[in-house]
Design an enzyme around this catalytic site. Structure first.
Site: not given
Ligand code: AMP
Length: 194
Positions: A14, A89, A128, A134, A146
């Site tokens: 995204k 969301r 990532r 993160r 998630r």
């Protein structure tokens, strides 16, 4: 005015694709995840609260998220349109967004959904993690959480907009450019009919 929702599970691309669409359509990008990370960086009360949910891979409560988003929309009355990335969301967030935009007379144009298989998402998020720093990337149990939250709570948002004939699914596999082309083709076809 174009108001887009860029939709899809964590790791579906995204953020990357939002940056491309922002350039092509001159839209204002709002990522609620980025906003929360900025609050965390500034050590605000909101940041502290958000962090307690984000680190577990859970959603930040609707009320807090909707208020933060509403303020960002109100603070930018002159933009040509918004691209919402990571919001809404939940269906409650979607109805709040629709209400907000109805008051401005600028409804959602389309929800573009990036469809990516779960195995691929896990590989991408683990990768990532090496550069994102993160806490919620890189830990398989948090990633799984998630993805489960996405399936149970977030996926119904695509159905909600499908009932308004606004949901368009795009395969989120291939090169970044190939995916951008698929998204812009989908969006251009919507724009020629509105
Ligand atoms: P993202 O950067 O979009 O992957 O978001 C990272 C995390 O921020 C999510 O896992 C949630 O904990 C929180 N978050 C971002 N956007 C929302 C939202 N619209 N509603 C609730 N929590 C959110």
């Amino acid at each position: 005015m174009i108001n887009l929702i860029l939709f899809g599970p964590p790791g579906s691309g995204k953020g990357t694709q939002a940056a491309k669409l922002v350039e092509q359509y001159n839209l204002y990008h709002i990522s609620t995840g980025d906003m929360f990370r900025s609050e965390i960086g500034n050590k605000t009360e909101l940041g502290l609260l958000a962090k307690s949910y984000m680190d577990k891979g859970a959603l930040v409560p609707d009320e807090v998220t909707i208020n933060m988003l509403a303020k960002r929309v109100e603070d930018n009355p002159k933009v040509k349109g918004f691209i919402f990335d990571g919001f809404p969301r939940t269906v409650a967030q979607a109805t709040a967004l629709d209400k907000m935009l109805a008051e401005k007379g600028t409804p959602i144009t389309a929800l573009l959904e990036l469809v990516v298989p779960a195995e691929e998402l896990i590989v991408r998020l683990m990768n990532r993690a090496k550069t994102s720093g993160r806490v919620d990337d890189g830990k398989p149990n948090i990633i799984k959480n998630r993805i489960q939250v996405y399936r149970e709570t977030t996926a119904p948002v695509a159905n909600y907009y499908d009932e308004q004939d606004k949901t368009y699914k795009v395969k989120g596999l291939g090169s970044i450019e190939e995916i951008t082309t698929k998204l812009t083709d989908a969006l251009d076809s919507v724009l020629t009919t509105v």
